[in-house]
Write a protein that holds these residues in place. Structure first.
Motif, PDB file in Angstrom:
ATOM      1  N   TRP A 113      23.973  46.388  54.504  1.00  9.71           N
ATOM      2  CA  TRP A 113      22.904  45.513  53.867  1.00  9.71           C
ATOM      3  C   TRP A 113      22.310  44.512  54.932  1.00  9.71           C
ATOM      4  O   TRP A 113      23.201  44.216  55.885  1.00  9.71           O
ATOM      5  N   ARG A 115      22.435  41.344  54.864  1.00  9.42           N
ATOM      6  CA  ARG A 115      22.843  40.239  55.222  1.00  9.42           C
ATOM      7  C   ARG A 115      24.237  40.366  55.636  1.00  9.42           C
ATOM      8  O   ARG A 115      25.095  39.443  56.024  1.00  9.42           O
ATOM      9  N   GLY A 136      28.705  39.919  51.914  1.00  8.45           N
ATOM     10  CA  GLY A 136      27.305  39.889  52.545  1.00  8.45           C
ATOM     11  C   GLY A 136      26.387  40.777  51.730  1.00  8.45           C
ATOM     12  O   GLY A 136      25.147  40.642  52.225  1.00  8.45           O
ATOM     13  N   TRP A 138      25.200  39.959  48.415  1.00 11.59           N
ATOM     14  CA  TRP A 138      24.386  38.891  47.934  1.00 11.59           C
ATOM     15  C   TRP A 138      24.427  37.683  48.502  1.00 11.59           C
ATOM     16  O   TRP A 138      25.670  37.605  49.046  1.00 11.59           O
ATOM     17  N   LYS A 139      23.703  36.636  48.108  1.00 12.07           N
ATOM     18  CA  LYS A 139      23.613  35.423  48.902  1.00 12.07           C
ATOM     19  C   LYS A 139      25.036  34.696  48.207  1.00 12.07           C
ATOM     20  O   LYS A 139      25.556  33.955  48.810  1.00 12.07           O
ATOM     21  N   ASN A 140      25.311  35.262  46.976  1.00 14.13           N
ATOM     22  CA  ASN A 140      26.480  34.487  46.421  1.00 14.13           C
ATOM     23  C   ASN A 140      27.938  35.452  46.832  1.00 14.13           C
ATOM     24  O   ASN A 140      28.938  34.972  46.245  1.00 14.13           O
ATOM     25  N   TYR A 141      27.821  36.288  47.405  1.00 12.27           N
ATOM     26  CA  TYR A 141      28.894  37.460  47.789  1.00 12.27           C
ATOM     27  C   TYR A 141      29.022  37.589  49.375  1.00 12.27           C
ATOM     28  O   TYR A 141      27.916  38.519  49.421  1.00 12.27           O
TER      29      TYR A 141
END
Length: 141
Positions: A113, A115, A136, A138-141
């Motif tokens: 991904w 991130r 990494g 999602w922005k919250n994980y």
């Protein structure tokens, strides 16, 4: 709407519907190492980490309202090959790949991904798509 939405604290339960509860429980316990917190002829609830529960329902057992001493659970169901992701540590990704290979659960796809997170995708015995995801995604994980 005038009333603001109160804060959501997380996604507590994920439900899958399986054709054979015994077969599914062997997979989730033996391959993924999950521990059941509750089980009956209708469902098995697995501990998936802090405030996270995976529910396996025997297909066809959730179409009627369930009346319990504390209230009612409305009917629900899912059809087709569903998807969910389990959070894992980044350093454990290669260990999971080896464990899945040893268990005869082939990795269907891999994803790197933007991130920095990585995912492995494979199927449970009912064809549901299981994802093991490192931080990494999602922005919250």
């Amino acid at each position: 709407m005038e009333t603001p939405a109160p804060k959501i604290d997380g996604c507590l339960e994920t439900a899958l519907y399986v054709d054979d509860l015994a077969r599914a429980s062997r997979f989730y316990e033996e391959v993924l190492g999950l521990s059941p917190m509750f089980a009956d002829q209708r469902l098995i609830a697995y501990d998936c980490g802090p405030r996270s529960v995976l529910l396996l329902f025997a297909r066809g057992t959730t179409g009627e309202t369930v009346v319990l001493p504390g209230g009612e659970i409305p009917p629900h169901e899912g059809r087709g090959r569903l998807h969910f992701a389990l959070a894992i540590q980044g350093d454990d990704l290669s260990l999971w790949e080896r464990r899945l290979a040893e268990a005869g659960a082939p990795v269907e796809a891999r994803m790197d991904w933007p991130r920095g997170g990585r995912s492995l995708y494979f199927r449970d015995p009912d064809g549901n798509l299981v994802e093991l995801a490192t931080p990494g995604i999602w922005k919250n994980y």
